[in-house]
Design an enzyme around this catalytic site. Structure first.
Site, mmCIF file in Angstrom:
data_model
loop_
_atom_site.group_PDB
_atom_site.id
_atom_site.type_symbol
_atom_site.label_atom_id
_atom_site.label_comp_id
_atom_site.label_asym_id
_atom_site.label_seq_id
_atom_site.Cartn_x
_atom_site.Cartn_y
_atom_site.Cartn_z
ATOM 1 N N LYS A 1 0.829 -1.209 0.000
ATOM 2 C CA LYS A 1 0.000 0.000 0.000
ATOM 3 C C LYS A 1 0.868 1.267 0.000
ATOM 4 O O LYS A 1 2.089 1.186 0.200
ATOM 5 C CB LYS A 1 -0.915 -0.044 1.233
ATOM 6 C CG LYS A 1 -2.015 -1.118 1.189
ATOM 7 C CD LYS A 1 -2.748 -1.142 2.532
ATOM 8 C CE LYS A 1 -4.040 -1.920 2.495
ATOM 9 N NZ LYS A 1 -4.707 -1.884 3.839
ATOM 10 N N TYR B 1 -12.737 -2.033 -2.274
ATOM 11 C CA TYR B 1 -13.217 -2.111 -0.886
ATOM 12 C C TYR B 1 -14.740 -2.076 -0.792
ATOM 13 O O TYR B 1 -15.272 -1.724 0.248
ATOM 14 C CB TYR B 1 -12.591 -0.983 -0.061
ATOM 15 C CG TYR B 1 -11.140 -1.273 0.336
ATOM 16 C CD1 TYR B 1 -10.816 -2.417 1.071
ATOM 17 C CD2 TYR B 1 -10.105 -0.411 -0.015
ATOM 18 C CE1 TYR B 1 -9.507 -2.705 1.436
ATOM 19 C CE2 TYR B 1 -8.788 -0.692 0.341
ATOM 20 C CZ TYR B 1 -8.494 -1.835 1.068
ATOM 21 O OH TYR B 1 -7.190 -2.106 1.436
ATOM 22 N N ARG C 1 -2.064 -14.274 4.629
ATOM 23 C CA ARG C 1 -2.795 -13.547 5.687
ATOM 24 C C ARG C 1 -2.077 -13.699 7.021
ATOM 25 O O ARG C 1 -1.976 -12.753 7.799
ATOM 26 C CB ARG C 1 -4.242 -14.075 5.801
ATOM 27 C CG ARG C 1 -5.137 -13.764 4.617
ATOM 28 C CD ARG C 1 -5.560 -12.327 4.519
ATOM 29 N NE ARG C 1 -6.319 -11.844 5.660
ATOM 30 C CZ ARG C 1 -6.914 -10.654 5.696
ATOM 31 N NH1 ARG C 1 -6.828 -9.825 4.657
ATOM 32 N NH2 ARG C 1 -7.574 -10.268 6.755
ATOM 33 N N ARG D 1 2.777 -6.613 9.529
ATOM 34 C CA ARG D 1 2.169 -5.476 10.227
ATOM 35 C C ARG D 1 2.692 -5.358 11.651
ATOM 36 O O ARG D 1 2.879 -4.252 12.180
ATOM 37 C CB ARG D 1 0.644 -5.617 10.202
ATOM 38 C CG ARG D 1 0.054 -5.383 8.807
ATOM 39 C CD ARG D 1 -1.358 -5.918 8.713
ATOM 40 N NE ARG D 1 -2.058 -5.493 7.503
ATOM 41 C CZ ARG D 1 -3.256 -5.954 7.157
ATOM 42 N NH1 ARG D 1 -3.877 -6.857 7.913
ATOM 43 N NH2 ARG D 1 -3.837 -5.527 6.053
ATOM 44 N N ASN E 1 -1.541 0.230 7.383
ATOM 45 C CA ASN E 1 -1.025 -1.084 7.784
ATOM 46 C C ASN E 1 -0.249 -1.773 6.659
ATOM 47 O O ASN E 1 -0.140 -2.992 6.632
ATOM 48 C CB ASN E 1 -2.164 -1.955 8.308
ATOM 49 C CG ASN E 1 -3.293 -2.077 7.299
ATOM 50 O OD1 ASN E 1 -3.168 -1.624 6.161
ATOM 51 N ND2 ASN E 1 -4.369 -2.703 7.707
ATOM 52 N N HIS F 1 -2.016 -5.189 1.683
ATOM 53 C CA HIS F 1 -3.321 -5.816 1.482
ATOM 54 C C HIS F 1 -3.111 -7.242 1.003
ATOM 55 O O HIS F 1 -2.208 -7.507 0.212
ATOM 56 C CB HIS F 1 -4.133 -5.067 0.418
ATOM 57 C CG HIS F 1 -5.345 -5.855 -0.010
ATOM 58 N ND1 HIS F 1 -6.510 -5.877 0.727
ATOM 59 C CD2 HIS F 1 -5.541 -6.715 -1.051
ATOM 60 C CE1 HIS F 1 -7.379 -6.695 0.133
ATOM 61 N NE2 HIS F 1 -6.804 -7.222 -0.936
ATOM 62 N N GLU G 1 -10.633 -9.615 -6.808
ATOM 63 C CA GLU G 1 -9.594 -8.568 -6.729
ATOM 64 C C GLU G 1 -8.570 -8.710 -7.861
ATOM 65 O O GLU G 1 -8.148 -7.704 -8.445
ATOM 66 C CB GLU G 1 -8.904 -8.626 -5.360
ATOM 67 C CG GLU G 1 -9.840 -8.199 -4.234
ATOM 68 C CD GLU G 1 -9.298 -8.492 -2.843
ATOM 69 O OE1 GLU G 1 -8.134 -8.944 -2.719
ATOM 70 O OE2 GLU G 1 -10.036 -8.271 -1.866
HETATM 71 N N1 UDP Z 1 -9.308 -0.044 8.033
HETATM 72 C C1 UDP Z 1 -9.294 1.140 8.754
HETATM 73 N N2 UDP Z 1 -10.002 1.195 9.919
HETATM 74 C C2 UDP Z 1 -10.710 0.149 10.406
HETATM 75 C C3 UDP Z 1 -10.726 -1.051 9.666
HETATM 76 C C4 UDP Z 1 -10.012 -1.116 8.479
HETATM 77 O O1 UDP Z 1 -8.668 2.108 8.359
HETATM 78 O O2 UDP Z 1 -11.333 0.264 11.487
HETATM 79 C C5 UDP Z 1 -8.567 -0.118 6.752
HETATM 80 C C6 UDP Z 1 -7.229 -0.848 6.879
HETATM 81 O O3 UDP Z 1 -6.295 -0.219 6.015
HETATM 82 C C7 UDP Z 1 -7.569 -2.248 6.388
HETATM 83 C C8 UDP Z 1 -8.622 -1.945 5.299
HETATM 84 O O4 UDP Z 1 -9.342 -0.834 5.802
HETATM 85 O O5 UDP Z 1 -6.442 -2.930 5.895
HETATM 86 C C9 UDP Z 1 -9.549 -3.089 4.989
HETATM 87 O O6 UDP Z 1 -10.114 -3.573 6.184
HETATM 88 P P1 UDP Z 1 -10.225 -5.139 6.463
HETATM 89 O O7 UDP Z 1 -11.092 -5.323 7.668
HETATM 90 O O8 UDP Z 1 -10.615 -5.843 5.203
HETATM 91 O O9 UDP Z 1 -8.726 -5.525 6.886
HETATM 92 P P2 UDP Z 1 -7.600 -6.419 6.185
HETATM 93 O O10 UDP Z 1 -8.297 -7.479 5.372
HETATM 94 O O11 UDP Z 1 -6.774 -5.481 5.348
HETATM 95 O O12 UDP Z 1 -6.802 -7.003 7.330
HETATM 96 MG MG MG Z 2 -9.861 -7.354 4.010
#
Ligand code: UDP
Ligand code: MG
Length: 153
Positions: A10, A50, A86, A103, A113, A116, A127
């Protein structure tokens, strides 16, 4: 069965000069790179990416974040790559992610973070289709694949 996932370094990962470090973790693990693109994700593409988070309080923020500066978008391939990547990424919020994860080692932020990764076969397919056309995804064999993926049974 071999599997593919979409991984993105990112904007904060690029701006913090961490792309090589993050990519090398997947390379050293033994995943196979199948496609890669350095690009600035548009707001429109970010909204599609998203879309499952539409309506949540952080939706506009994450769209703005991921489209704010260039990203490195990749497809990685391996049996079980979605779950493994993951685990390597760690929990969503840097301050909660375990040390040893990407992370956990490099982020202490909530939203910023670094990386992705697709979270299921269904999201990976969706995606990958957003960022790559089928002819941009390359199939090839590693010369040392027996050493990388050897089984004893
Ligand atoms: N995110 C955020 N605040 C939150 C939750 C998510 O800014 O409370 C952002 C963060 O960058 C995250 C992305 O939105 O990576 C997508 O969220 P998801 O829950 O899908 O997390 P991931 O799959 O990336 O772990
Ligand atoms: Mg996600």
């Amino acid at each position: 069965m071999t599997q593919r996932t979409l991984i993105i370094v990112k904007p904060d990962g690029m701006q913090r000069h961490l792309a090589g470090e993050l990519i090398s973790r997947f390379e050293k693990k033994g995943f196979k790179l199948a496609a890669a693109k350095f690009m600035q994700i548009t707001e429109q593409l970010a909204r599609k990416h998203y879309h499952i988070h539409e309506g949540k309080p952080f939706f506009e923020g994450v769209v703005k974040y991921i489209s704010s500066s260039p990203s490195f978008v990749m497809v990685w391939e391996a049996e079980g790559v979605i779950e493994m990547s993951r685990k390597m990424m760690g929990a969503t919020f840097g301050y909660e992610a375990q040390p040893g994860t990407i992370r956990g080692d490099y982020s202490c932020s909530r939203g910023y973070n670094l990386i992705h990764g697709s979270d299921s076969e269904q999201s990976a397919e969706y995606e990958i289709g957003l960022y790559f056309s089928p002819d941009e995804i390359v199939s090839y064999d590693f010369a040392d694949s027996d050493w990388l993926y050897g089984k004893n049974d």
